[in-house]
Design a protein around this motif. Sequence first.
Motif, PDB file in Angstrom:
ATOM      1  N   THR A  44      33.844  44.040  30.697  1.00  0.00           N
ATOM      2  CA  THR A  44      34.621  43.536  31.841  1.00  0.00           C
ATOM      3  C   THR A  44      34.703  42.022  31.775  1.00  0.00           C
ATOM      4  O   THR A  44      33.877  41.368  31.116  1.00  0.00           O
ATOM      5  CB  THR A  44      33.958  43.904  33.189  1.00  0.00           C
ATOM      6  OG1 THR A  44      32.694  43.220  33.254  1.00  0.00           O
ATOM      7  CG2 THR A  44      33.744  45.400  33.329  1.00  0.00           C
TER       8      THR A  44
ATOM      9  N   THR B 104      33.958  40.179  34.174  1.00  0.00           N
ATOM     10  CA  THR B 104      32.782  39.667  34.883  1.00  0.00           C
ATOM     11  C   THR B 104      31.637  39.431  33.906  1.00  0.00           C
ATOM     12  O   THR B 104      30.974  38.395  33.947  1.00  0.00           O
ATOM     13  CB  THR B 104      32.338  40.664  35.976  1.00  0.00           C
ATOM     14  OG1 THR B 104      33.480  40.993  36.759  1.00  0.00           O
ATOM     15  CG2 THR B 104      31.244  40.098  36.847  1.00  0.00           C
TER      16      THR B 104
ATOM     17  N   ASP C 285      32.666  36.471  31.514  1.00  0.00           N
ATOM     18  CA  ASP C 285      32.637  35.159  32.169  1.00  0.00           C
ATOM     19  C   ASP C 285      31.218  34.761  32.575  1.00  0.00           C
ATOM     20  O   ASP C 285      30.859  33.584  32.546  1.00  0.00           O
ATOM     21  CB  ASP C 285      33.568  35.135  33.390  1.00  0.00           C
ATOM     22  CG  ASP C 285      35.031  35.002  32.973  1.00  0.00           C
ATOM     23  OD1 ASP C 285      35.284  34.784  31.772  1.00  0.00           O
ATOM     24  OD2 ASP C 285      35.915  35.119  33.843  1.00  0.00           O
ATOM     25  N   SER C 286      30.420  35.772  32.929  1.00  0.00           N
ATOM     26  CA  SER C 286      29.041  35.486  33.306  1.00  0.00           C
ATOM     27  C   SER C 286      28.261  34.969  32.086  1.00  0.00           C
ATOM     28  O   SER C 286      27.454  34.035  32.187  1.00  0.00           O
ATOM     29  CB  SER C 286      28.436  36.758  33.888  1.00  0.00           C
ATOM     30  OG  SER C 286      27.084  36.831  33.669  1.00  0.00           O
TER      31      SER C 286
ATOM     32  N   THR D 184      23.744  40.756  35.489  1.00  0.00           N
ATOM     33  CA  THR D 184      25.047  41.400  35.265  1.00  0.00           C
ATOM     34  C   THR D 184      24.942  42.369  34.096  1.00  0.00           C
ATOM     35  O   THR D 184      25.462  43.487  34.153  1.00  0.00           O
ATOM     36  CB  THR D 184      26.129  40.333  34.971  1.00  0.00           C
ATOM     37  OG1 THR D 184      26.102  39.349  36.002  1.00  0.00           O
ATOM     38  CG2 THR D 184      27.520  40.932  34.890  1.00  0.00           C
TER      39      THR D 184
ATOM     40  N   GLN E  33      29.964  33.630  46.996  1.00  0.00           N
ATOM     41  CA  GLN E  33      30.679  34.894  46.750  1.00  0.00           C
ATOM     42  C   GLN E  33      31.104  35.543  48.068  1.00  0.00           C
ATOM     43  O   GLN E  33      32.211  36.060  48.188  1.00  0.00           O
ATOM     44  CB  GLN E  33      29.791  35.862  45.965  1.00  0.00           C
ATOM     45  CG  GLN E  33      29.650  35.485  44.502  1.00  0.00           C
ATOM     46  CD  GLN E  33      28.525  36.254  43.821  1.00  0.00           C
ATOM     47  OE1 GLN E  33      27.570  36.693  44.451  1.00  0.00           O
ATOM     48  NE2 GLN E  33      28.643  36.403  42.512  1.00  0.00           N
TER      49      GLN E  33
ATOM     50  N   GLY F 119      38.876  46.619  34.830  1.00  0.00           N
ATOM     51  CA  GLY F 119      38.589  45.731  35.955  1.00  0.00           C
ATOM     52  C   GLY F 119      39.521  46.009  37.114  1.00  0.00           C
ATOM     53  O   GLY F 119      40.358  46.912  37.035  1.00  0.00           O
TER      54      GLY F 119
ATOM     55  N   GLN G  22      39.578  36.193  32.271  1.00  0.00           N
ATOM     56  CA  GLN G  22      40.175  37.102  33.255  1.00  0.00           C
ATOM     57  C   GLN G  22      41.664  37.372  33.014  1.00  0.00           C
ATOM     58  O   GLN G  22      42.093  38.526  32.995  1.00  0.00           O
ATOM     59  CB  GLN G  22      39.976  36.529  34.661  1.00  0.00           C
ATOM     60  CG  GLN G  22      40.405  37.503  35.737  1.00  0.00           C
ATOM     61  CD  GLN G  22      39.956  37.059  37.108  1.00  0.00           C
ATOM     62  OE1 GLN G  22      39.408  35.967  37.271  1.00  0.00           O
ATOM     63  NE2 GLN G  22      40.183  37.881  38.103  1.00  0.00           N
TER      64      GLN G  22
END
Lengths: 226, 320
Positions: A6, A8, A11-12, A34, A46, A126, A160
Amino acid sequence: MKTKITKTLLDSWAYTFDCYEGGEEDAMNDFILTLKREQTPPSEAQQAGLDFEHLVMEIAEGRFVPEWVDQGGRCEPNSGEPMGYNKYPKNYAGAKKVAEIVRGGQWQMHVSTDVVVDGREFWLHGFCDVVKAGVIYDIKFKTKSFSSLDLWGSYRNSSQHSAYLRCLPEAYEFVYLVSDGEDLYTEAYTPMTSRPIEEYIRNFMNWLKTEPDLMKIYEERWAVDG
Amino acid sequence: MIQHGYEMDFSKQTFGVILYGAPGVGKTTLAMSDGNNGGDTLLIDLEHGIGRTNPLHRMNCNILSAGTYEEVLKDLETPEAKAAKTIVIDTAGSLVDYLKDWVMRTRPESKTKRGEWYPLKGAAIVNQEIARFVNRIKNVMGKNVVYIFHAEEQEKDGELVWRLRCEGKFKNTVWTGIDFGCLIDMHGGKRIADFDPNDKPAKGCHGIEGKIEIPKLDETTKNDFLQKLFETARKNMQAENAAVTERINTYNKIIQSVKEMVEGVGDADSANACMAVIGEMEHALTSKKECGKILNDKCKTLGLRFDHQTRAYVPDGDAK
């Protein structure tokens, strides 16, 4: 072996290299959470983002009703109508600007596709914030005022837009709608101006290969069932 | 006036442009390059730098010189301002300075008790006014707007990156209304307008992309770079419109008809019938995915779930 991937997670991981000075340890801890797919309560930032997105949705879908503050039962002398005023929440001005753009679109649309990188299979998936008429919109909220930020190109290195444009090839554009609760900043990407998602996945996997313990966690927890 | 997408011709489309670059690279001269006639462009000279340009290259331009923001507003009401096709703000950073001065003089809440600038209140008023000002020029007066920015190279993560120099939010919010963002740079003795956003604040659209050489100006050359750019963009928009309108119209019709159809869905059978119709439709843009979402959302409210084995909606609890 096919694994999920994903934006997420990507990017994490990327943030562990791009984070602010001194934040490396926190960034790595967040990435590991994550990676382990551990549910954690949203951070303050968040939560602010989630609240903002909810406000945008309420406005866009015509459900938002401002709070009516009546003025102690006083009435307008001529009409006899009760006197008061509409109280709008913080960040309403920015949310309204975003809502005007996404109104009529579909919210939280799940998108997915299969990707093969260096012979390894991935299921990339996603949730797009909003999809409308060939455009994917992502709503971002900044708790800092735009005055103190230099935003141009902020999302250039994010996976993303590459991920979602790949998952939804019918879309011709991905637009970040960024607000500080008052103003709007937009940044748009097309498939032509996005890096191939394979690059992000390859970099991530090459790094994981150097961390066998983390690779093991990834392969266990992100395996595609069946 | 409401028009069908295919009826729009874009022949009078206006644009927002950012021009930036190092001092002396010719930003102001380039900004004055729209129009055939004297007065087609109005340059709001907030830095009093017009004297540094060649008079031959500002033949189609009127210059608005003002000492205060009130004077700028007053001059925008003149017939000369109303007749202009393009308004140049030279520079956007100075406009913010003019506004700060105006806010300090006219809005007591922007000052501390000691009479100093109170950024929390003052900056908010400047931001509101700048949004009102540019909205008036672009949308109410219907002009092209060209913003000139000073820029500086800053180091970020070991790389040199360009940054627009401007106090406050405007350097960020300005991008939302911009069609073309352009770095003016010198390469091998040639002036280049760079619309490639790869590593710099730049933006191209309507077929205006990448690096474009700016013709060298001499006594016989017309300063018409922006005029040609706008004409090309308008032609490209017309072509894009012709190509996309049909898809947009089809998309709108599909979404509308599916919304109506989904209204009538009341159980698993009607949901599956609806799904079959959506599957057989000839879709446009993202309509197929969106229609699926519209149906799925409705099914959730009816207590139906999609069964991945039978590929059909079933009452919740029956799904595998």
